[in-house]
Design a protein around this motif. Structure first.
Motif, PDB file in Angstrom:
ATOM      1  N   ASP A  52       0.812  -1.219   0.000  1.00 58.92           N
ATOM      2  CA  ASP A  52       0.000   0.000   0.000  1.00 58.92           C
ATOM      3  C   ASP A  52       0.846   1.269   0.000  1.00 58.92           C
ATOM      4  N   ASN A  53       2.171   1.117   0.117  1.00 59.72           N
ATOM      5  CA  ASN A  53       3.054   2.276   0.146  1.00 59.72           C
ATOM      6  C   ASN A  53       3.088   2.918  -1.230  1.00 59.72           C
ATOM      7  N   THR A  54       2.842   4.223  -1.305  1.00 56.08           N
ATOM      8  CA  THR A  54       2.826   4.907  -2.602  1.00 56.08           C
ATOM      9  C   THR A  54       4.140   5.623  -2.891  1.00 56.08           C
ATOM     10  N   GLU A  55       5.119   5.509  -1.992  1.00 56.61           N
ATOM     11  CA  GLU A  55       6.392   6.186  -2.209  1.00 56.61           C
ATOM     12  C   GLU A  55       7.109   5.581  -3.410  1.00 56.61           C
ATOM     13  N   LYS A  56       7.702   6.437  -4.256  1.00 49.98           N
ATOM     14  CA  LYS A  56       8.360   5.967  -5.467  1.00 49.98           C
ATOM     15  C   LYS A  56       9.787   5.507  -5.198  1.00 49.98           C
ATOM     16  N   ASN A 114       6.402   2.940 -11.350  1.00 53.73           N
ATOM     17  CA  ASN A 114       7.325   3.319 -10.280  1.00 53.73           C
ATOM     18  C   ASN A 114       6.458   3.680  -9.083  1.00 53.73           C
ATOM     19  N   ALA A 115       6.309   2.743  -8.168  1.00 51.05           N
ATOM     20  CA  ALA A 115       5.462   2.930  -6.990  1.00 51.05           C
ATOM     21  C   ALA A 115       5.843   1.896  -5.952  1.00 51.05           C
ATOM     22  N   ASN A 116       5.434   2.144  -4.712  1.00 49.12           N
ATOM     23  CA  ASN A 116       5.672   1.181  -3.639  1.00 49.12           C
ATOM     24  C   ASN A 116       7.154   0.875  -3.462  1.00 49.12           C
ATOM     25  N   LEU A 117       8.009   1.883  -3.708  1.00 49.75           N
ATOM     26  CA  LEU A 117       9.463   1.715  -3.621  1.00 49.75           C
ATOM     27  C   LEU A 117       9.979   0.655  -4.588  1.00 49.75           C
ATOM     28  N   GLN A 118       9.262   0.480  -5.698  1.00 48.59           N
ATOM     29  CA  GLN A 118       9.645  -0.496  -6.707  1.00 48.59           C
ATOM     30  C   GLN A 118       9.467   0.106  -8.100  1.00 48.59           C
ATOM     31  N   LEU A 153      14.490  -6.653 -19.369  1.00 48.87           N
ATOM     32  CA  LEU A 153      13.460  -6.294 -18.404  1.00 48.87           C
ATOM     33  C   LEU A 153      14.147  -6.153 -17.056  1.00 48.87           C
ATOM     34  N   THR A 154      13.958  -5.001 -16.385  1.00 52.96           N
ATOM     35  CA  THR A 154      14.660  -4.717 -15.139  1.00 52.96           C
ATOM     36  C   THR A 154      13.673  -4.377 -14.036  1.00 52.96           C
ATOM     37  N   TYR A 155      13.795  -5.074 -12.919  1.00 53.96           N
ATOM     38  CA  TYR A 155      12.977  -4.818 -11.735  1.00 53.96           C
ATOM     39  C   TYR A 155      13.886  -4.270 -10.638  1.00 53.96           C
ATOM     40  N   LEU A 156      13.436  -3.194  -9.963  1.00 53.05           N
ATOM     41  CA  LEU A 156      14.208  -2.556  -8.901  1.00 53.05           C
ATOM     42  C   LEU A 156      13.347  -2.402  -7.656  1.00 53.05           C
ATOM     43  N   GLY A 157      13.969  -2.562  -6.497  1.00 53.14           N
ATOM     44  CA  GLY A 157      13.279  -2.336  -5.233  1.00 53.14           C
ATOM     45  C   GLY A 157      14.230  -1.751  -4.215  1.00 53.14           C
ATOM     46  N   GLN A 158      13.697  -1.059  -3.218  1.00 53.83           N
ATOM     47  CA  GLN A 158      14.556  -0.475  -2.193  1.00 53.83           C
ATOM     48  C   GLN A 158      13.773  -0.235  -0.910  1.00 53.83           C
ATOM     49  N   SER A 159      14.529  -0.153   0.187  1.00 53.32           N
ATOM     50  CA  SER A 159      13.989   0.275   1.474  1.00 53.32           C
ATOM     51  C   SER A 159      14.873   1.424   1.963  1.00 53.32           C
ATOM     52  N   ASN A 160      14.829   1.729   3.241  1.00 49.96           N
ATOM     53  CA  ASN A 160      15.583   2.879   3.730  1.00 49.96           C
ATOM     54  C   ASN A 160      17.084   2.734   3.530  1.00 49.96           C
ATOM     55  N   SER A 161      17.620   1.539   3.732  1.00 51.33           N
ATOM     56  CA  SER A 161      19.074   1.376   3.706  1.00 51.33           C
ATOM     57  C   SER A 161      19.577   0.290   2.754  1.00 51.33           C
ATOM     58  N   VAL A 162      18.682  -0.422   2.100  1.00 52.83           N
ATOM     59  CA  VAL A 162      19.110  -1.466   1.159  1.00 52.83           C
ATOM     60  C   VAL A 162      18.321  -1.329  -0.140  1.00 52.83           C
ATOM     61  N   SER A 163      18.872  -1.881  -1.195  1.00 54.63           N
ATOM     62  CA  SER A 163      18.180  -1.932  -2.478  1.00 54.63           C
ATOM     63  C   SER A 163      18.546  -3.236  -3.171  1.00 54.63           C
TER      64      SER A 163
END
Length: 339
Positions: A23-27, A149-153, A201-211
């Motif tokens: 549900d996180n909308t942060e990009k 680009n949404a949900n930190l992904q 095809l490239t998928y990316l994800g991240q959190s505060n300190s890791v990606s």
């Protein structure tokens, strides 16, 4: 090819499911040191509308000693069937690239490279000699399209084409040809000689300190070049994980699965019985490669968005067709600047 398609389906399914569940909308953001993949990975990110990026990369790759299938082989093994065998092949590549985003959904990319290669040889009589080739390789042009680009992904695709500007008839003097030059084998040529298609095809994800990221890529070659052959298709699946230690530094690890098809056709000017690199039986294979890297990033000030990346890589597994030079270490470093 089946592995390549399966990898695309797995990546797309995971990314799309994650987008629906979270549900996180942060990009997802590239404005951090781990906002780009390890420097050896191409087409890993996109840019916002109107943004430019220029880049320079230098790669050194060393090939030394011989491999037959999954086993190490001696020069004697090769010289039982060939008059000459290579013993090592260092390669240096300089890559200049540019990216421009006409919209938030589309980024255009172009890349050109300059290659220098040396190959050392030994013959049945114990004599040694070296051949060299250098020049510009094929020009790469691509368009990248962002699905979301949404949900930190983030998920984006790449469609690219290569223009065969690299030489495929490079020559040098050998003991058998002296004082005249003779055409060099396939690995010493600078380009493919064909118009090739690159899909990724490239998928990316991240959190505060890791990606983390995952990229599946296929390089497809069509037709044959003027020397009556076609290099093998390439299928890769790159995966990486990065830790942001500060606002300007991150460390990452990468794991890649790579499959390369055999060369199709033969160059009529090459004698496949002379040296192992002139025999298309000795081309292609499957590999598992690893890499350790760091990224430096300038987050503020006059040099904001300037990056520097470094990666040291080595193979964990090699299963080559026939008998070939063994891949050893590779080093990639580069700088990127966006504005």
């Amino acid at each position: 090819m089946k592995i390549y398609i399966s990898a695309i389906l797995v990546m797309a399914t995971i990314a799309l499911c994650a987008q629906e569940i979270n549900d996180n909308t942060e990009k997802w953001s590239s404005g951090r040191p781990d906002g780009h993949a390890p420097i050896s990975v191409m087409g890993d990110h996109m840019h916002g509308k109107g943004e430019w990026m220029f880049s320079y990369r230098y790669m050194y790759m060393n090939m030394d000693e011989l491999k037959q299938g999954t086993d190490n082989a001696s020069y004697g093994n090769a010289l039982e069937n060939y008059m000459v065998t290579p013993t090592s092949m260092p390669m240096n590549m300089h890559m200049l690239g540019t990216m421009f985003a006409p919209s938030d959904k589309i980024t255009l990319m172009a890349m050109i490279n300059y290659i220098t290669m040396e190959m050392e040889h030994i013959n049945r009589m114990g004599g040694t000699f070296t051949t060299e080739s250098k020049g510009f390789g094929d020009v790469q042009l691509s368009v990248l399209y962002k699905f979301f680009n949404a949900n930190l992904q983030s998920l984006h695709a790449q469609l690219g084409f290569s223009i065969p500007t690299g030489g495929i008839s490079e020559s040098d003097i050998t003991p058998a040809s002296a004082p005249n030059e003779t055409e060099l084998p396939y690995p010493m040529q600078l380009g493919s000689g064909t118009f090739d298609t690159n899909l990724a095809l490239t998928y990316l994800g991240q959190s505060n300190s890791v990606s983390w990221g995952s990229q599946v890529r296929g390089l497809f070659r069509f037709g044959k070049n003027d020397r009556e052959y076609r290099l093998g298709n390439r299928y890769s699946w790159n995966n990486w994980f990065a830790v942001k230690t500060t606002d300007w530094l991150s460390f990452s690890a990468r794991l890649e699965g790579l499959a390369i098809s055999k060369i199709e056709g033969t160059d009529p000017d090459l004698n496949p019985m002379m040296v192992i690199t002139a025999d298309t039986t000795n081309s292609g294979g499957t590999f598992i490669n690893s890499g350790l890297s760091f990224n430096l990033y300038v987050p503020t000030g006059a040099l904001k968005n300037l990056r520097f990346g470094f990666e040291w890589a080595m193979p964990l597994f090699q299963d080559v067709n026939g008998i070939q030079l063994r891949t050893k270490e590779s080093v990639t470093l580069g700088t990127q600047y966006s504005f």
